[in-house]
Design a protein around this motif. Structure first.
Motif, mmCIF file in Angstrom:
data_model
loop_
_atom_site.group_PDB
_atom_site.id
_atom_site.type_symbol
_atom_site.label_atom_id
_atom_site.label_comp_id
_atom_site.label_asym_id
_atom_site.label_seq_id
_atom_site.Cartn_x
_atom_site.Cartn_y
_atom_site.Cartn_z
ATOM 1 N N PHE A 50 98.024 15.842 -25.394
ATOM 2 C CA PHE A 50 98.170 16.791 -24.298
ATOM 3 C C PHE A 50 97.836 18.217 -24.695
ATOM 4 C CE2 PHE A 50 102.066 17.230 -26.636
ATOM 5 C CZ PHE A 50 102.420 18.567 -26.478
ATOM 6 N N LYS A 51 97.832 18.500 -25.986
ATOM 7 C CA LYS A 51 97.665 19.874 -26.457
ATOM 8 C C LYS A 51 96.349 20.503 -26.012
ATOM 9 C CE LYS A 51 101.375 20.599 -29.120
ATOM 10 N NZ LYS A 51 102.294 21.752 -28.950
ATOM 11 N N ALA A 52 95.355 19.688 -25.695
ATOM 12 C CA ALA A 52 94.079 20.240 -25.238
ATOM 13 C C ALA A 52 94.248 21.047 -23.970
ATOM 14 C CB ALA A 52 93.071 19.115 -25.017
ATOM 15 N N ARG A 53 95.226 20.702 -23.155
ATOM 16 C CA ARG A 53 95.431 21.397 -21.882
ATOM 17 C C ARG A 53 95.851 22.851 -22.127
ATOM 18 N NH1 ARG A 53 96.477 17.501 -17.429
ATOM 19 N NH2 ARG A 53 96.356 15.397 -18.265
ATOM 20 N N GLY A 54 96.907 23.042 -22.892
ATOM 21 C CA GLY A 54 97.401 24.391 -23.136
ATOM 22 C C GLY A 54 96.435 25.228 -23.943
ATOM 23 N N ALA A 55 95.807 24.612 -24.947
ATOM 24 C CA ALA A 55 94.854 25.357 -25.773
ATOM 25 C C ALA A 55 93.680 25.845 -24.939
ATOM 26 C CB ALA A 55 94.358 24.475 -26.921
ATOM 27 N N THR A 56 93.164 24.970 -24.073
ATOM 28 C CA THR A 56 92.025 25.349 -23.229
ATOM 29 C C THR A 56 92.401 26.470 -22.276
ATOM 30 O OG1 THR A 56 91.136 23.108 -23.363
ATOM 31 C CG2 THR A 56 90.343 24.494 -21.565
ATOM 32 N N VAL A 71 90.867 33.518 -32.724
ATOM 33 C CA VAL A 71 92.260 33.157 -32.454
ATOM 34 C C VAL A 71 92.879 32.514 -33.687
ATOM 35 C CG1 VAL A 71 91.880 32.856 -29.972
ATOM 36 C CG2 VAL A 71 91.572 30.897 -31.509
ATOM 37 N N VAL A 72 94.209 32.489 -33.690
ATOM 38 C CA VAL A 72 94.953 31.855 -34.772
ATOM 39 C C VAL A 72 96.123 31.100 -34.167
ATOM 40 C CG1 VAL A 72 96.452 33.875 -35.151
ATOM 41 C CG2 VAL A 72 96.097 32.237 -37.010
ATOM 42 N N THR A 73 96.536 30.031 -34.831
ATOM 43 C CA THR A 73 97.727 29.324 -34.395
ATOM 44 C C THR A 73 98.405 28.663 -35.581
ATOM 45 O OG1 THR A 73 98.616 27.902 -32.659
ATOM 46 C CG2 THR A 73 96.777 27.013 -33.926
ATOM 47 N N VAL A 74 99.615 28.163 -35.334
ATOM 48 C CA VAL A 74 100.372 27.360 -36.292
ATOM 49 C C VAL A 74 100.529 25.974 -35.703
ATOM 50 C CG1 VAL A 74 102.550 27.095 -37.518
ATOM 51 C CG2 VAL A 74 101.640 29.373 -37.080
ATOM 52 N N SER A 75 100.383 24.963 -36.524
ATOM 53 C CA SER A 75 100.461 23.609 -35.982
ATOM 54 C C SER A 75 100.825 22.605 -37.058
ATOM 55 C CB SER A 75 99.112 23.217 -35.368
ATOM 56 O OG SER A 75 99.117 21.857 -34.972
ATOM 57 N N GLY A 76 101.619 21.597 -36.645
ATOM 58 C CA GLY A 76 101.882 20.448 -37.496
ATOM 59 C C GLY A 76 100.842 19.364 -37.318
ATOM 60 N N GLY A 77 99.840 19.611 -36.469
ATOM 61 C CA GLY A 77 98.785 18.615 -36.284
ATOM 62 C C GLY A 77 98.033 18.748 -34.980
ATOM 63 N N ASN A 78 98.649 18.314 -33.883
ATOM 64 C CA ASN A 78 97.922 18.154 -32.629
ATOM 65 C C ASN A 78 97.476 19.460 -31.990
ATOM 66 O OD1 ASN A 78 97.948 15.382 -32.687
ATOM 67 N ND2 ASN A 78 99.816 15.183 -31.476
ATOM 68 N N HIS A 79 98.320 20.479 -32.013
ATOM 69 C CA HIS A 79 97.914 21.748 -31.415
ATOM 70 C C HIS A 79 96.758 22.356 -32.204
ATOM 71 C CE1 HIS A 79 98.187 25.504 -29.220
ATOM 72 N NE2 HIS A 79 98.387 26.173 -30.344
ATOM 73 N N GLY A 80 96.814 22.229 -33.508
ATOM 74 C CA GLY A 80 95.729 22.738 -34.336
ATOM 75 C C GLY A 80 94.427 22.017 -34.066
ATOM 76 N N ILE A 81 94.490 20.695 -33.953
ATOM 77 C CA ILE A 81 93.298 19.919 -33.607
ATOM 78 C C ILE A 81 92.746 20.381 -32.270
ATOM 79 C CG2 ILE A 81 92.487 17.633 -32.925
ATOM 80 C CD1 ILE A 81 94.474 16.458 -34.950
ATOM 81 N N ALA A 82 93.628 20.491 -31.279
ATOM 82 C CA ALA A 82 93.188 20.858 -29.931
ATOM 83 C C ALA A 82 92.553 22.236 -29.906
ATOM 84 C CB ALA A 82 94.371 20.797 -28.964
ATOM 85 N N LEU A 83 93.200 23.206 -30.550
ATOM 86 C CA LEU A 83 92.651 24.554 -30.527
ATOM 87 C C LEU A 83 91.321 24.611 -31.274
ATOM 88 C CD1 LEU A 83 93.203 27.443 -29.533
ATOM 89 C CD2 LEU A 83 94.134 27.930 -31.788
ATOM 90 N N ALA A 84 91.228 23.925 -32.397
ATOM 91 C CA ALA A 84 89.988 23.931 -33.166
ATOM 92 C C ALA A 84 88.836 23.347 -32.355
ATOM 93 C CB ALA A 84 90.177 23.140 -34.461
ATOM 94 N N VAL A 85 89.064 22.207 -31.738
ATOM 95 C CA VAL A 85 87.998 21.528 -31.003
ATOM 96 C C VAL A 85 87.608 22.299 -29.748
ATOM 97 C CG1 VAL A 85 87.415 19.439 -29.694
ATOM 98 C CG2 VAL A 85 88.572 19.250 -31.907
ATOM 99 N N MET A 86 88.596 22.733 -28.977
ATOM 100 C CA MET A 86 88.286 23.421 -27.726
ATOM 101 C C MET A 86 87.716 24.816 -27.990
ATOM 102 S SD MET A 86 88.960 20.864 -25.944
ATOM 103 C CE MET A 86 88.529 21.487 -24.317
ATOM 104 N N ALA A 87 88.179 25.477 -29.045
ATOM 105 C CA ALA A 87 87.596 26.775 -29.410
ATOM 106 C C ALA A 87 86.140 26.599 -29.819
ATOM 107 C CB ALA A 87 88.394 27.420 -30.542
ATOM 108 N N GLY A 88 85.856 25.525 -30.546
ATOM 109 C CA GLY A 88 84.478 25.251 -30.917
ATOM 110 C C GLY A 88 83.591 25.040 -29.704
ATOM 111 N N MET A 89 84.107 24.335 -28.708
ATOM 112 C CA MET A 89 83.350 24.109 -27.483
ATOM 113 C C MET A 89 83.084 25.415 -26.737
ATOM 114 S SD MET A 89 85.104 20.669 -25.923
ATOM 115 C CE MET A 89 84.228 20.943 -24.379
ATOM 116 N N LEU A 90 84.038 26.342 -26.823
ATOM 117 C CA LEU A 90 83.925 27.608 -26.091
ATOM 118 C C LEU A 90 83.366 28.736 -26.958
ATOM 119 C CD1 LEU A 90 87.324 27.365 -24.189
ATOM 120 C CD2 LEU A 90 85.040 27.109 -23.207
ATOM 121 N N ASP A 91 82.909 28.404 -28.157
ATOM 122 C CA ASP A 91 82.286 29.368 -29.067
ATOM 123 C C ASP A 91 83.246 30.504 -29.440
ATOM 124 O OD1 ASP A 91 80.206 30.217 -30.679
ATOM 125 O OD2 ASP A 91 79.349 31.529 -29.142
#
Length: 319
Positions: A50-56, A71-91
Protein backbone atom coordinates in the motif's frame (compact mmCIF):
# COMPACT_ATOMS: atom_id res chain seq x y z
CA UNK A 1 -7.52 14.84 11.66
CA UNK A 2 -8.11 14.05 8.02
CA UNK A 3 -11.62 13.62 6.60
CA UNK A 4 -13.12 11.34 3.99
CA UNK A 5 -13.09 14.34 1.64
CA UNK A 6 -9.30 14.41 2.00
CA UNK A 7 -9.17 10.72 1.12
CA UNK A 8 -11.37 11.26 -1.92
CA UNK A 9 -9.13 14.11 -3.08
CA UNK A 10 -6.04 11.90 -2.85
CA UNK A 11 -7.86 9.13 -4.72
CA UNK A 12 -8.24 11.52 -7.64
CA UNK A 13 -4.62 12.69 -7.39
CA UNK A 14 -3.05 9.22 -7.51
CA UNK A 15 -5.56 7.47 -9.78
CA UNK A 16 -3.28 7.42 -12.81
CA UNK A 17 -0.28 6.11 -10.87
CA UNK A 18 -1.46 3.28 -8.61
CA UNK A 19 -3.51 0.11 -8.95
CA UNK A 20 -7.06 -0.32 -7.71
CA UNK A 21 -6.30 -3.63 -6.05
CA UNK A 22 -8.81 -6.53 -5.92
CA UNK A 23 -11.23 -6.99 -3.06
CA UNK A 24 -12.24 -10.65 -3.00
CA UNK A 25 -14.17 -13.06 -0.78
CA UNK A 26 -11.76 -15.79 0.30
CA UNK A 27 -13.25 -19.29 0.57
CA UNK A 28 -10.00 -20.57 2.07
CA UNK A 29 -9.86 -17.95 4.82
CA UNK A 30 -13.60 -18.22 5.45
CA UNK A 31 -13.16 -21.94 6.06
CA UNK A 32 -10.07 -21.43 8.20
CA UNK A 33 -11.66 -18.76 10.42
CA UNK A 34 -15.20 -20.12 10.36
CA UNK A 35 -16.86 -16.88 9.23
CA UNK A 36 -17.18 -15.09 5.87
CA UNK A 37 -13.88 -13.33 5.20
CA UNK A 38 -13.00 -10.82 2.49
CA UNK A 39 -9.46 -9.77 1.61
CA UNK A 40 -8.24 -6.48 0.16
CA UNK A 41 -5.20 -7.62 -1.83
CA UNK A 42 -2.94 -4.60 -1.45
CA UNK A 43 0.10 -6.83 -1.93
CA UNK A 44 -0.79 -6.59 -5.64
CA UNK A 45 -0.20 -2.84 -5.53
CA UNK A 46 2.73 -1.30 -7.37
CA UNK A 47 5.93 -1.93 -5.37
CA UNK A 48 4.19 -4.78 -3.52
CA UNK A 49 2.44 -2.80 -0.79
CA UNK A 50 0.00 0.00 0.00
CA UNK A 51 2.94 2.34 0.54
CA UNK A 52 2.96 3.30 -3.14
CA UNK A 53 -0.22 5.30 -2.54
CA UNK A 54 1.15 7.64 0.12
CA UNK A 55 4.57 7.97 -1.48
CA UNK A 56 3.05 8.91 -4.84
CA UNK A 57 0.65 11.43 -3.34
CA UNK A 58 3.40 13.21 -1.43
CA UNK A 59 5.73 13.26 -4.43
CA UNK A 60 3.00 14.84 -6.53
CA UNK A 61 2.70 17.73 -4.05
CA UNK A 62 6.37 18.75 -4.34
CA UNK A 63 7.27 22.16 -5.72
CA UNK A 64 9.71 22.43 -8.61
CA UNK A 65 12.49 23.39 -6.19
CA UNK A 66 11.72 20.45 -3.90
CA UNK A 67 11.69 18.05 -6.86
CA UNK A 68 15.09 19.33 -7.97
CA UNK A 69 16.59 18.96 -4.48
CA UNK A 70 15.21 15.46 -3.90
CA UNK A 71 13.51 13.62 -1.04
CA UNK A 72 14.52 11.51 1.93
CA UNK A 73 12.70 9.01 4.09
CA UNK A 74 13.16 6.39 6.81
CA UNK A 75 11.87 2.90 6.24
CA UNK A 76 12.02 -0.66 7.51
CA UNK A 77 11.33 -1.83 3.96
CA UNK A 78 8.09 -1.13 2.12
CA UNK A 79 7.92 2.65 2.35
CA UNK A 80 11.51 2.89 1.17
CA UNK A 81 10.80 0.59 -1.77
CA UNK A 82 7.70 2.58 -2.68
CA UNK A 83 9.37 5.96 -2.48
CA UNK A 84 12.41 4.79 -4.43
CA UNK A 85 10.37 3.27 -7.25
CA UNK A 86 7.77 6.02 -7.54
CA UNK A 87 10.40 8.77 -7.25
CA UNK A 88 12.29 7.10 -10.07
CA UNK A 89 9.16 7.10 -12.20
CA UNK A 90 8.63 10.81 -11.48
CA UNK A 91 12.31 11.73 -12.01
CA UNK A 92 12.90 12.78 -8.40
CA UNK A 93 16.11 11.82 -6.59
CA UNK A 94 15.42 9.78 -3.45
CA UNK A 95 17.52 8.92 -0.41
CA UNK A 96 16.32 6.05 1.79
CA UNK A 97 17.60 5.53 5.33
CA UNK A 98 17.04 1.97 6.57
CA UNK A 99 17.93 0.24 9.82
CA UNK A 100 20.35 -2.65 9.62
CA UNK A 101 17.44 -4.98 10.40
CA UNK A 102 15.65 -4.11 7.14
CA UNK A 103 15.49 -6.97 4.62
CA UNK A 104 18.41 -7.08 2.20
CA UNK A 105 15.90 -7.51 -0.60
CA UNK A 106 14.31 -4.14 0.25
CA UNK A 107 17.67 -2.41 0.06
CA UNK A 108 18.40 -4.07 -3.27
CA UNK A 109 15.07 -3.03 -4.79
CA UNK A 110 15.49 0.57 -3.64
CA UNK A 111 19.00 0.77 -5.05
CA UNK A 112 17.92 -0.82 -8.33
CA UNK A 113 15.26 1.88 -8.65
CA UNK A 114 17.99 4.52 -8.48
CA UNK A 115 17.73 5.60 -4.85
CA UNK A 116 20.67 6.18 -2.53
CA UNK A 117 20.38 3.88 0.50
CA UNK A 118 22.00 4.67 3.85
CA UNK A 119 22.09 2.06 6.61
CA UNK A 120 21.75 3.00 10.29
CA UNK A 121 22.34 0.65 13.20
CA UNK A 122 18.78 0.95 14.54
CA UNK A 123 15.42 2.40 13.55
CA UNK A 124 15.88 5.13 16.17
CA UNK A 125 19.22 6.03 14.62
CA UNK A 126 17.66 6.02 11.16
CA UNK A 127 15.04 8.57 12.20
CA UNK A 128 17.66 10.68 13.97
CA UNK A 129 19.86 10.85 10.88
CA UNK A 130 17.12 12.33 8.73
CA UNK A 131 17.71 15.80 10.17
CA UNK A 132 21.10 15.87 8.44
CA UNK A 133 19.51 15.23 5.05
CA UNK A 134 16.79 17.80 5.68
CA UNK A 135 19.46 20.35 6.55
CA UNK A 136 21.06 19.59 3.17
CA UNK A 137 17.83 20.61 1.45
CA UNK A 138 16.04 17.30 0.96
CA UNK A 139 12.29 17.10 1.63
CA UNK A 140 11.20 14.49 4.15
CA UNK A 141 8.49 12.11 2.95
CA UNK A 142 7.52 10.73 6.33
CA UNK A 143 6.23 7.15 6.34
CA UNK A 144 3.22 8.00 8.50
CA UNK A 145 3.32 11.44 10.16
CA UNK A 146 1.96 13.36 7.18
CA UNK A 147 -1.70 14.16 6.44
CA UNK A 148 -1.22 13.75 2.68
CA UNK A 149 0.36 10.33 3.14
CA UNK A 150 -2.36 9.26 5.59
CA UNK A 151 -5.16 10.42 3.29
CA UNK A 152 -3.61 8.58 0.34
CA UNK A 153 -3.25 5.38 2.39
CA UNK A 154 -6.91 5.88 3.24
CA UNK A 155 -7.83 5.20 -0.38
CA UNK A 156 -7.35 1.52 0.52
CA UNK A 157 -10.32 1.87 2.88
CA UNK A 158 -12.33 3.88 0.37
CA UNK A 159 -11.98 1.09 -2.20
CA UNK A 160 -12.73 -1.55 0.44
CA UNK A 161 -15.94 0.23 1.39
CA UNK A 162 -16.98 0.48 -2.25
CA UNK A 163 -16.07 -3.05 -3.33
CA UNK A 164 -16.71 -5.38 -0.36
CA UNK A 165 -19.96 -6.97 0.67
CA UNK A 166 -21.33 -6.68 4.18
CA UNK A 167 -18.59 -6.46 6.83
CA UNK A 168 -18.73 -6.18 10.60
CA UNK A 169 -15.01 -5.99 11.43
CA UNK A 170 -11.94 -4.96 9.45
CA UNK A 171 -8.40 -5.70 10.60
CA UNK A 172 -5.42 -3.55 9.61
CA UNK A 173 -1.76 -3.88 10.60
CA UNK A 174 -0.10 -0.99 12.46
CA UNK A 175 3.49 0.22 12.23
CA UNK A 176 3.44 3.97 12.79
CA UNK A 177 -0.29 4.09 12.12
CA UNK A 178 -0.56 5.86 8.78
CA UNK A 179 -2.45 3.09 6.99
CA UNK A 180 -4.96 2.42 9.73
CA UNK A 181 -5.57 6.14 10.30
CA UNK A 182 -6.54 6.62 6.67
CA UNK A 183 -8.43 3.34 6.32
CA UNK A 184 -10.44 3.92 9.50
CA UNK A 185 -11.31 7.45 8.38
CA UNK A 186 -12.69 6.19 5.08
CA UNK A 187 -14.44 3.10 6.42
CA UNK A 188 -16.08 4.80 9.38
CA UNK A 189 -17.38 7.55 7.08
CA UNK A 190 -18.74 5.17 4.46
CA UNK A 191 -19.87 2.37 6.83
CA UNK A 192 -20.49 3.97 10.24
CA UNK A 193 -21.28 0.73 12.07
CA UNK A 194 -18.10 -1.08 11.13
CA UNK A 195 -15.42 -1.89 13.71
CA UNK A 196 -11.79 -1.32 12.72
CA UNK A 197 -9.12 -3.21 14.65
CA UNK A 198 -5.40 -2.52 14.62
CA UNK A 199 -2.86 -5.33 14.84
CA UNK A 200 0.72 -5.16 16.14
CA UNK A 201 3.39 -7.73 16.88
CA UNK A 202 5.11 -8.05 20.24
CA UNK A 203 8.21 -5.92 20.17
CA UNK A 204 6.63 -3.42 17.77
CA UNK A 205 3.82 -1.97 19.85
CA UNK A 206 4.05 1.75 19.23
CA UNK A 207 0.31 2.36 19.04
CA UNK A 208 -0.56 0.15 22.01
CA UNK A 209 1.97 2.07 24.07
CA UNK A 210 0.57 5.41 22.90
CA UNK A 211 -3.00 4.44 23.72
CA UNK A 212 -1.99 3.20 27.16
CA UNK A 213 0.03 6.35 27.91
CA UNK A 214 -2.48 8.75 26.39
CA UNK A 215 0.17 10.13 24.03
CA UNK A 216 2.88 8.90 21.65
CA UNK A 217 5.73 7.37 23.56
CA UNK A 218 8.99 5.69 22.48
CA UNK A 219 9.08 1.89 22.50
CA UNK A 220 11.87 -0.65 22.41
CA UNK A 221 11.83 -2.62 19.17
CA UNK A 222 12.54 -6.36 19.05
CA UNK A 223 10.05 -7.81 16.55
CA UNK A 224 11.35 -9.56 13.43
CA UNK A 225 8.67 -7.68 11.50
CA UNK A 226 10.73 -4.67 10.44
CA UNK A 227 7.92 -3.19 8.35
CA UNK A 228 5.84 -2.70 11.53
CA UNK A 229 8.73 -1.48 13.67
CA UNK A 230 8.12 2.23 14.21
CA UNK A 231 9.92 3.65 17.26
CA UNK A 232 6.75 5.53 18.23
CA UNK A 233 3.39 6.55 16.86
CA UNK A 234 2.93 10.21 15.97
CA UNK A 235 0.49 12.65 17.55
CA UNK A 236 -1.44 12.61 14.27
CA UNK A 237 -1.80 8.84 14.03
CA UNK A 238 -2.44 8.53 17.76
CA UNK A 239 -5.39 10.94 17.52
CA UNK A 240 -6.92 8.94 14.67
CA UNK A 241 -6.44 5.62 16.45
CA UNK A 242 -7.80 6.83 19.77
CA UNK A 243 -10.98 8.13 18.17
CA UNK A 244 -11.66 5.63 15.40
CA UNK A 245 -10.49 2.16 16.44
CA UNK A 246 -12.36 -0.58 18.24
CA UNK A 247 -9.05 -1.68 19.73
CA UNK A 248 -5.46 -2.72 19.03
CA UNK A 249 -4.60 -6.40 19.21
CA UNK A 250 -1.14 -7.91 19.73
CA UNK A 251 0.23 -11.20 18.40
CA UNK A 252 3.63 -12.86 18.65
CA UNK A 253 6.19 -12.97 15.86
CA UNK A 254 5.66 -16.74 15.64
CA UNK A 255 1.92 -16.24 15.19
CA UNK A 256 2.56 -13.65 12.47
CA UNK A 257 4.83 -16.04 10.58
CA UNK A 258 2.29 -18.84 10.95
CA UNK A 259 -0.27 -16.44 9.54
CA UNK A 260 1.97 -15.90 6.52
CA UNK A 261 2.09 -19.68 5.99
CA UNK A 262 -1.68 -19.93 6.42
CA UNK A 263 -2.27 -17.15 3.89
CA UNK A 264 -0.13 -19.05 1.39
CA UNK A 265 -1.69 -22.43 2.08
CA UNK A 266 -5.31 -21.44 2.56
CA UNK A 267 -5.79 -18.16 0.67
CA UNK A 268 -3.16 -18.84 -2.04
CA UNK A 269 -1.65 -15.44 -1.26
CA UNK A 270 2.07 -14.79 -0.65
CA UNK A 271 2.11 -12.10 2.03
CA UNK A 272 4.62 -10.86 4.55
CA UNK A 273 4.34 -11.30 8.34
CA UNK A 274 3.02 -7.73 8.59
CA UNK A 275 -0.09 -9.15 6.91
CA UNK A 276 0.17 -12.64 8.37
CA UNK A 277 -0.40 -11.15 11.83
CA UNK A 278 -4.01 -10.43 10.85
CA UNK A 279 -5.07 -14.09 11.04
CA UNK A 280 -4.26 -14.73 14.73
CA UNK A 281 -5.71 -11.30 15.51
CA UNK A 282 -8.90 -12.22 13.66
CA UNK A 283 -9.28 -15.18 15.99
CA UNK A 284 -9.04 -12.78 18.92
CA UNK A 285 -11.83 -10.68 17.43
CA UNK A 286 -13.99 -13.76 17.00
CA UNK A 287 -13.32 -14.86 20.60
CA UNK A 288 -14.61 -11.47 21.78
CA UNK A 289 -17.92 -11.97 20.01
CA UNK A 290 -17.88 -13.68 16.65
CA UNK A 291 -21.56 -14.47 16.20
CA UNK A 292 -22.64 -12.97 12.90
CA UNK A 293 -19.16 -11.64 12.17
CA UNK A 294 -18.11 -10.91 8.61
CA UNK A 295 -14.43 -10.09 8.49
CA UNK A 296 -12.36 -7.89 6.21
CA UNK A 297 -8.56 -8.15 6.10
CA UNK A 298 -6.24 -5.59 4.52
CA UNK A 299 -3.43 -7.73 3.13
CA UNK A 300 -1.00 -4.85 3.22
CA UNK A 301 2.07 -6.19 1.44
CA UNK A 302 3.97 -9.12 -0.01
CA UNK A 303 7.59 -7.99 0.02
CA UNK A 304 9.21 -10.94 1.71
CA UNK A 305 11.31 -13.72 0.27
CA UNK A 306 10.69 -17.45 0.47
CA UNK A 307 14.05 -17.88 2.18
CA UNK A 308 13.15 -15.29 4.85
CA UNK A 309 9.88 -17.03 5.63
CA UNK A 310 11.51 -20.46 5.61
CA UNK A 311 14.14 -19.20 8.05
CA UNK A 312 11.56 -17.77 10.41
CA UNK A 313 9.48 -20.96 10.19
CA UNK A 314 12.50 -23.04 11.20
CA UNK A 315 13.33 -20.62 14.01
CA UNK A 316 9.83 -20.92 15.49
CA UNK A 317 9.32 -24.62 14.67
CA UNK A 318 6.45 -23.95 12.28
CA UNK A 319 5.25 -25.81 9.22
Amino acid sequence: MITVADVEAEAERIAGYVVRTPTVPSPGLSELLGVPTTAKLELLQRTGSFKARGATARLLTLSAAERAAGVVTVSGGNHGIALAVMAGMLDVKATIVMPRSAPASARGIAEAAGARVHIADTMDAAFASVDEFKAAGLTLVHPFDDPTVIAAQGTVGLEFAQDAGELTDVLVSIGGGGLISGVATALRARRPGIRVWGVETEGAQAMSAALEAGRPTPVELSSIVSTLSAPSASRLTYEHASQLLAGVLTVTDAEAVQGTLDLANRAKVWAEPAAGCLLPAARQVLERGGEGARLGLVICGGNTTTSDVAGWARRFGLS
